[in-house]
Write a protein that holds these residues in place. Structure first.
Motif, short mmCIF file in Angstrom:
data_model
loop_
_atom_site.label_atom_id
_atom_site.label_comp_id
_atom_site.label_asym_id
_atom_site.label_seq_id
_atom_site.Cartn_x
_atom_site.Cartn_y
_atom_site.Cartn_z
N ILE A 61 0.85 -1.09 -0.02
CA ILE A 61 0.17 -0.04 0.08
C ILE A 61 0.97 1.37 0.04
N LEU A 62 1.99 1.12 0.32
CA LEU A 62 2.88 2.12 0.25
C LEU A 62 3.59 2.25 -1.05
N GLY A 63 3.50 1.45 -2.01
CA GLY A 63 3.91 1.64 -3.39
C GLY A 63 5.17 0.88 -3.58
N GLN A 64 5.69 -0.01 -2.64
CA GLN A 64 6.83 -0.73 -3.04
C GLN A 64 6.25 -2.11 -3.71
N ARG A 65 7.06 -2.30 -4.87
CA ARG A 65 6.87 -3.63 -5.86
C ARG A 65 7.41 -4.93 -5.02
N ILE A 66 6.63 -5.70 -4.71
CA ILE A 66 6.98 -7.04 -3.93
C ILE A 66 6.68 -8.23 -4.82
N GLN A 67 5.98 -8.20 -5.86
CA GLN A 67 6.04 -9.33 -6.75
C GLN A 67 5.92 -9.01 -8.23
N GLN A 68 6.20 -9.84 -9.18
CA GLN A 68 6.08 -9.33 -10.73
C GLN A 68 5.90 -10.73 -11.47
#
Length: 460
Positions: free
Chosen positions: A419-426
């Motif tokens: 929710i803070l905008g950090q990408r954690i998976q792609q």
């Protein structure tokens, strides 16, 4: 028995001594009141209630009668003829020191023993030029320096590494010397109406727990010192007429409240907001040279309102294409006289959502009314029904999330953000594994051959 009697007498004496201090807030309204303080409150050295020295009705020229005080909660001094603080020489710690409308006050001399100060407020003390006298101060909470017409030196604050809040406005400051060691502000930072050309002295500022307000600094051309900040409640950059660039905002990813960019005549794009992914209320108004919203391409969430008003050179808002249309509540695009194209996936979906309050008016032909935009969305290359063509189930999700599509929409890539905008998976797959994630809210950005959308996902 005699020993017990002596003990009782001693205790009564202690209680009697303690009782000599004021038990409520008091006002000293004359020089005589100040002079008689020690007589009226014998033995009182530690103030536990506010004391106000008010010279409105009588000339108060010195504070010698308060020389017995060593600690105080709050001291308010208003409308006196003091030139310094001789008489407060023995105070080591104080809650707040509030100085209002003391027109003879030149500096902070007399506070030589003061080491700890919960807050300093200077308001309309027009003879004060600096904070000399605070040389032994070791910690300070809030700082509010406002409308002191000749205040030009705050270098005595150079000891401070943290503050609870910082407000500086309407003084005679041409620099912020004294704030070069400041690293943390727990609340807000507000700087307005100063003769600053840069904020260079804030280059060590690492975090602001509240908001940043940079307002009406007509000579300010450089805010690059803010480059360590990544998260804020609100961000206001307004009426800074020499500011041509937002360099310094490039690391901000999340604004939980409002970001307002207004009356900055030289700014022509928003390129230094390229890391911004989430905002509550986005307000872009009255920027005469702003030509595009370039820089907002990574913005995914607008949680409340979008206002784009009175930007006469604006001709391109395509940078908003990746914004999720499902969180917006209000959309206003008006008085942008050079803006003829408003069609992008976000706008096309939002304007057809009955739950969104909309005002579209006085832009260039093609974007001057709601029917015009709706027609352009139907005829244009953007598919305004992209959100309806993608299906994400289940939501909330416990383990695996499945993404499907129709209407010839092809899923190319899926990204999961905190929710803070950090990408954690792609992933390039249409099944996303949430089983290892903690419970809470996540953002799912789905890239397709017709653009991208962002959805909120709840992990249960």
């Amino acid at each position: 028995m005699k020993k017990q009697l002596l003990t009782l007498v001693f205790l009564l004496g202690c209680l009697t001594g303690m009782a000599q201090c004021p038990t409520t807030n008091i006002v000293l309204a004359s020089q005589a009141d100040v002079d008689n303080f020690a007589t009226n409150y014998p033995g009182c050295t530690i103030l536990t209630h506010e004391i106000k020295v008010d010279g409105t009705s009588d000339n108060i020229t010195n504070l010698q009668g308060l020389s017995v005080i060593t600690e105080a909660v709050d001291i308010v001094i208003t409308a006196t003829d003091l030139i310094g603080f001789t008489g407060l020489d023995n105070i080591v710690s104080m809650g707040k020191l509030v100085l209002w409308n003391n027109q003879e006050l030149q500096n902070m001399s007399g506070l030589t023993s003061l080491q700890t100060l919960g807050g300093l407020e200077l308001f309309v003390n027009n003879a004060i030029t600096g904070l000399d006298g605070l040389g032994n101060l070791q910690s300070i909470g809030s700082v509010n320096l406002f409308e002191n017409d000749n205040l030009q030196d705050i270098s005595q604050l150079s000891f401070a590494q943290s503050m609870t809040s910082l407000t500086i406005g309407g003084n005679l400051l041409s620099n912020l010397n004294g704030l070069e060691n400041l690293e943390t502000v727990q609340g807000d930072v507000a700087i307005s109406g100063e003769s600053l050309t840069s904020l260079d002295e804030l280059s060590n500022l690492q975090s602001v727990g509240g908001s940043i307000y940079i307002l009406s600094n007509e000579d300010l051309a450089d805010i690059s010192a803010l480059s360590n900040i990544d998260t804020l409640v609100d961000l206001y950059i307004s009426e800074n007429y020499d500011l041509a660039s937002l360099a310094g905002l490039e690391n901000i990813s999340t604004i939980t409240g409002t970001i307002r960019i207004g009356y900055n005549a030289l700014i022509n794009d928003l390129s230094f907001l390229s890391n911004l992914t989430s905002v509550g209320f986005l307000d872009i108004h009255d920027n005469n040279n702003l030509q595009s919203l370039a820089g907002l391409e990574n913005l995914q969430i607008i949680n409340d309102r979008l206002l784009i008003i009175s930007n006469p050179s604006l001709n391109d808002i395509s940078a908003l294409s990746s914004v999720s249309p499902t969180q917006i509540n209000e959309l206003v695009i008006s008085n942008n006289t050079n803006l003829a194209v408003c069609t992008n996936p976000f706008i096309c979906i939002a304007i057809n959502n009955a739950a969104v309050s909309k005002v579209i008016a006085n832009n260039a032909e093609g974007c001057s009314s709601l029917p015009e935009i709706q027609q352009a969305c139907l005829l244009g290359s953007e598919d305004f029904s992209l959100a309806q063509s993608i299906h994400v189930l289940p939501n909330p999700v416990a383990n695996h999330l499945t993404i499907s599509s129709d209407n010839n929409v092809l899923i190319e890539k899926v990204e999961v953000y905190s929710i803070l905008g950090q990408r954690i998976q792609q992933t390039a797959k249409n099944i996303v594994d949430f089983s290892s994630f903690s419970e809470g809210m996540y953002l799912l950005k789905i890239h397709t051959n017709h653009g991208s959308i962002t959805e909120r996902i709840v992990k249960e």
